[in-house]
Design an enzyme around this catalytic site. Structure first.
Site, short mmCIF file in Angstrom:
data_model
loop_
_atom_site.label_atom_id
_atom_site.label_comp_id
_atom_site.label_asym_id
_atom_site.label_seq_id
_atom_site.Cartn_x
_atom_site.Cartn_y
_atom_site.Cartn_z
N GLU A 74 48.15 33.68 53.58
CA GLU A 74 48.53 32.43 52.90
C GLU A 74 50.04 32.23 52.93
O GLU A 74 50.54 31.12 52.95
CB GLU A 74 48.04 32.47 51.44
CG GLU A 74 46.55 32.64 51.31
CD GLU A 74 45.80 31.36 50.95
OE1 GLU A 74 46.41 30.50 50.32
OE2 GLU A 74 44.62 31.25 51.31
N CYS A 103 36.15 38.28 56.41
CA CYS A 103 36.86 37.42 55.46
C CYS A 103 37.45 36.27 56.25
O CYS A 103 37.92 36.46 57.39
CB CYS A 103 37.97 38.23 54.77
SG CYS A 103 39.05 37.22 53.73
N HIS A 137 40.16 34.76 56.22
CA HIS A 137 41.57 34.79 56.61
C HIS A 137 41.87 35.75 57.76
O HIS A 137 42.91 35.66 58.39
CB HIS A 137 42.42 35.21 55.41
CG HIS A 137 42.52 34.17 54.35
ND1 HIS A 137 41.42 33.62 53.74
CD2 HIS A 137 43.60 33.56 53.79
CE1 HIS A 137 41.82 32.73 52.84
NE2 HIS A 137 43.13 32.68 52.85
N ASP A 187 34.54 26.75 50.99
CA ASP A 187 35.22 28.04 50.90
C ASP A 187 36.02 28.04 49.61
O ASP A 187 36.22 26.99 48.98
CB ASP A 187 36.16 28.21 52.11
CG ASP A 187 36.92 29.53 52.04
OD1 ASP A 187 36.30 30.56 51.73
OD2 ASP A 187 38.15 29.52 52.28
N SER A 188 36.51 29.22 49.24
CA SER A 188 37.38 29.30 48.07
C SER A 188 38.70 28.57 48.30
O SER A 188 39.38 28.25 47.34
CB SER A 188 37.66 30.78 47.76
OG SER A 188 38.16 31.42 48.93
N CYS A 216 32.75 31.03 53.07
CA CYS A 216 33.43 32.13 52.38
C CYS A 216 32.54 33.38 52.39
O CYS A 216 31.38 33.33 51.98
CB CYS A 216 33.68 31.69 50.94
SG CYS A 216 34.44 32.94 49.90
N1 DGL Z 1 37.31 33.09 51.44
C1 DGL Z 1 37.35 34.45 50.98
C2 DGL Z 1 36.39 35.30 51.82
O1 DGL Z 1 36.07 34.99 52.96
C3 DGL Z 1 38.75 35.03 51.03
C4 DGL Z 1 39.70 34.43 50.03
C5 DGL Z 1 39.28 34.66 48.60
O2 DGL Z 1 39.35 35.81 48.09
O3 DGL Z 1 38.88 33.71 47.96
O4 DGL Z 1 35.93 36.30 51.34
#
Ligand code: DGL
Length: 271
Positions: A157, A189, A191, A14-15, A77
């Site tokens: 976050e 997403c 989060h 993931d990011s 992600c």
């Molecule tokens: N992990 C990203 C997503 O699910 C969210 C956080 C980001 O923008 O990197 O799209």
């Protein structure tokens, strides 16, 4: 496929921290599987970045995970799935599973007759990937309305999952979906599962919230079974967590997403 592929780990990336919600779902659904989780904390967020940039990052991480001998890769992600899944599937010699197709399938199952709402980062929404996936899965015409909620990621976050400011922002973002009377909303997403209560309160009763994480874990189980890569049920898993920046911070915040301590976080710089 050799016997060692069943004991190899599942690569997940993931990011940043958010994909730990997907790792958590994988641990619940597949408790014998070992995971190598990469959070690209040096380059987060992916949401506002161009598709080409996200594709480059995703390929670097995918190739590194292959070097770690993973047996499959889960793109946890949504933004990376939206921009890079076909590229990763073409370039990497192991099954690569994203979060969008499973989420789309669950949304089609949950809706009565639409419309379906999708919320995600600016990149995910602009890509149209969820809308396309829902249309591909559905065997009937369904209206899909996707809304970008870029402030949700920093709010989560920050730990503001119950904060009045978050409720106010959610009220504003979700207004179009309320007006359209969607009956299902995809939390598109990593989060957003942490904002489930706030989003549910805004959308009201009768709207099903779809968490792609649990659906993705089901898909991973299906792929591992079909390709004879499942770990033996008695296997005791061992997990690795890797961050591309600030591993200590990653360790401190990670438990909020994983639901348990990460134990240790390694540092690796992707180039
Ligand atoms: N992990 C990203 C997503 O699910 C969210 C956080 C980001 O923008 O990197 O799209």
């Amino acid at each position: 496929m050799g016997a060692n592929e069943s004991v190899a780990a599942i690569g997940v990336f993931d990011s940043g921290l958010g994909g730990l919600t997907v790792a958590r779902a994988l641990m619940q659904r597949l408790p014998a599987e070992s995971l190598i989780y990469v959070g690209d904390s040096a380059r987060v967020p992916y949401g506002p970045k161009s598709p080409d940039t996200v594709r480059r990052y995703a390929l670097q991480i995918g190739q590194w995970l292959l070097d770690q001998q993973v047996k499959c890769i889960v793109v946890a992600c949504n933004t990376a799935t939206a921009h890079a899944l076909p590229l990763l599937q073409a370039e990497l010699p192991v099954p690569v599973i994203g979060v969008i197709q499973p989420g789309a399938r669950a949304a089609v199952r949950a809706t009565t007759n639409g419309p379906i709402g999708v919320i995600g980062t600016a990149g995910t929404v602009a890509s149209g990937a969820y809308t396309q996936a829902i249309h591909d899965v559905a065997n009937r015409p369904l209206d899909v309305h996707a809304v970008a909620c870029p402030l949700f990621v920093p709010l989560v976050e920050e730990g503001w999952t119950e904060h009045p400011a978050t409720r106010l922002i959610a009220h504003q973002y979700l207004q179009p979906l309320r007006q359209l009377q969607v009956d299902a909303v995809v939390l598109g997403c990593t989060h957003y599962p942490l904002l489930r209560d706030v989003i549910a309160a805004e959308m009201g009763d009768g709207v099903t919230l779809i968490d792609s994480a649990a659906e993705t874990a089901v898909e991973v189980a299906t792929v591992l079974t079909a390709t004879n890569r499942l770990a033996a049920p008695e296997t005791v898993p061992s997990h690795r967590f890797v961050a591309s920046d600030a591993p200590k911070h990653f360790l401190e915040l990670g438990s909020r997403f994983l639901g348990q301590s990460l134990g240790n976080v390694e540092h690796h710089v992707f180039t």
